[in-house]
Design a protein around this motif. Structure first.
Motif, PDB file in Angstrom:
ATOM      1  N   GLY A   1      97.911  -8.791 -19.620  1.00  0.00           N
ATOM      2  CA  GLY A   1      98.764  -8.410 -20.746  1.00  0.00           C
ATOM      3  C   GLY A   1      99.883  -7.500 -20.297  1.00  0.00           C
ATOM      4  O   GLY A   1     100.723  -7.101 -21.085  1.00  0.00           O
ATOM      5  N   SER A   2      99.893  -7.155 -19.003  1.00  0.00           N
ATOM      6  CA  SER A   2     100.921  -6.293 -18.427  1.00  0.00           C
ATOM      7  C   SER A   2     101.649  -7.060 -17.333  1.00  0.00           C
ATOM      8  O   SER A   2     101.052  -7.887 -16.644  1.00  0.00           O
TER       9      SER A   2
ATOM     10  N   ASN B   1      93.881  -4.004 -23.688  1.00  0.00           N
ATOM     11  CA  ASN B   1      93.027  -2.816 -23.657  1.00  0.00           C
ATOM     12  C   ASN B   1      92.745  -2.263 -25.052  1.00  0.00           C
ATOM     13  O   ASN B   1      92.176  -1.185 -25.186  1.00  0.00           O
ATOM     14  N   GLU B   2      93.159  -2.981 -26.074  1.00  0.00           N
ATOM     15  CA  GLU B   2      92.881  -2.666 -27.486  1.00  0.00           C
ATOM     16  C   GLU B   2      93.268  -1.243 -27.872  1.00  0.00           C
ATOM     17  O   GLU B   2      92.524  -0.547 -28.546  1.00  0.00           O
ATOM     18  N   ASP B   3      94.478  -0.827 -27.458  1.00  0.00           N
ATOM     19  CA  ASP B   3      94.978   0.482 -27.866  1.00  0.00           C
ATOM     20  C   ASP B   3      95.998   0.388 -28.998  1.00  0.00           C
ATOM     21  O   ASP B   3      96.602   1.377 -29.374  1.00  0.00           O
ATOM     22  N   GLY B   4      96.196  -0.834 -29.533  1.00  0.00           N
ATOM     23  CA  GLY B   4      97.130  -1.034 -30.635  1.00  0.00           C
ATOM     24  C   GLY B   4      98.556  -1.248 -30.191  1.00  0.00           C
ATOM     25  O   GLY B   4      99.440  -1.457 -31.015  1.00  0.00           O
ATOM     26  N   LYS B   5      98.805  -1.236 -28.885  1.00  0.00           N
ATOM     27  CA  LYS B   5     100.155  -1.417 -28.341  1.00  0.00           C
ATOM     28  C   LYS B   5     100.177  -2.654 -27.457  1.00  0.00           C
ATOM     29  O   LYS B   5      99.184  -2.963 -26.794  1.00  0.00           O
TER      30      LYS B   5
ATOM     31  N   GLY C   1      98.496  -4.243 -21.395  1.00  0.00           N
ATOM     32  CA  GLY C   1      97.128  -3.916 -21.002  1.00  0.00           C
ATOM     33  C   GLY C   1      96.359  -5.199 -20.742  1.00  0.00           C
ATOM     34  O   GLY C   1      96.524  -6.182 -21.437  1.00  0.00           O
ATOM     35  N   ASP C   2      95.557  -5.179 -19.709  1.00  0.00           N
ATOM     36  CA  ASP C   2      94.795  -6.368 -19.330  1.00  0.00           C
ATOM     37  C   ASP C   2      93.444  -6.383 -20.035  1.00  0.00           C
ATOM     38  O   ASP C   2      92.825  -5.347 -20.228  1.00  0.00           O
TER      39      ASP C   2
END
Length: 168
Positions: free
Chosen positions: A132-133, A151-155, A158-159
């Motif tokens: 995702g990055s 990474n499910e941080d809302g942004k 992230g992989d």
């Protein structure tokens, strides 16, 4: 001038005055606190795509040495971004990525190894990574062009990583 023309002009004049006051005179400073939320502009935030579910579960996978992996997304994805460079399957018993068939649909992807996953004498850990990055080989995004929130941080970015254990 007719009564309707005067009314229409009054409405337009009122709207113009309200616009100028709100935009240039800090209208919110003079409002009571209870009314301020009604005059706050609404900002629509686009939610990045996420992995919704993964199949099979870890217990089922443990005894299947050639099991396909299905991943479901919560929004339609850009299939052109789901490639062997952005979906990486690795075995702890091998330095090379696992080779297999990658099939995609609007909200699903399926990875099926061409042969059994590499194992050592006790089995192996099989990890699937969805990029995702930006890594040079691209990243997975949805139809709107928003990167996967792995990474499910809302942004966006992230992989996503998921690990199975297989038993020999």
């Amino acid at each position: 001038m007719s009564k309707w023309c005067k009314l229409l002009l009054g409405v337009f004049a009122g709207a113009a005055i309200l616009h100028v006051v709100k935009k240039h005179m800090c209208f919110n400073r003079f409002l009571p606190e209870t009314l301020k939320p009604f005059f706050t502009p609404f900002e629509h935030k686009q939610v990045p795509p996420k992995v919704k579910s993964i199949y099979p579960d870890r217990q089922t996978f443990a005894f299947r040495h050639d099991s396909p992996i299905w991943i479901e997304f919560d929004t339609p994805m850009n299939n052109a971004t789901i490639t062997k460079e952005t979906v990486i399957v690795r075995s702890s018993a091998s330095k090379e990525p696992v080779d297999g068939l990658l099939d995609t649909g609007s909200r699903m992807l399926m990875f099926r190894p061409y042969k059994e996953y590499p194992m050592d004498e006790s089995g192996a850990e099989i990890t699937i990574t969805l990029l995702g990055s930006e890594t040079g080989s691209g990243f997975i995004m949805d139809e709107r062009g928003i990167a996967l929130d792995g990474n499910e941080d809302g942004k966006p970015g992230g992989d996503f990583e998921y690990t199975y254990k297989i038993i020999k």
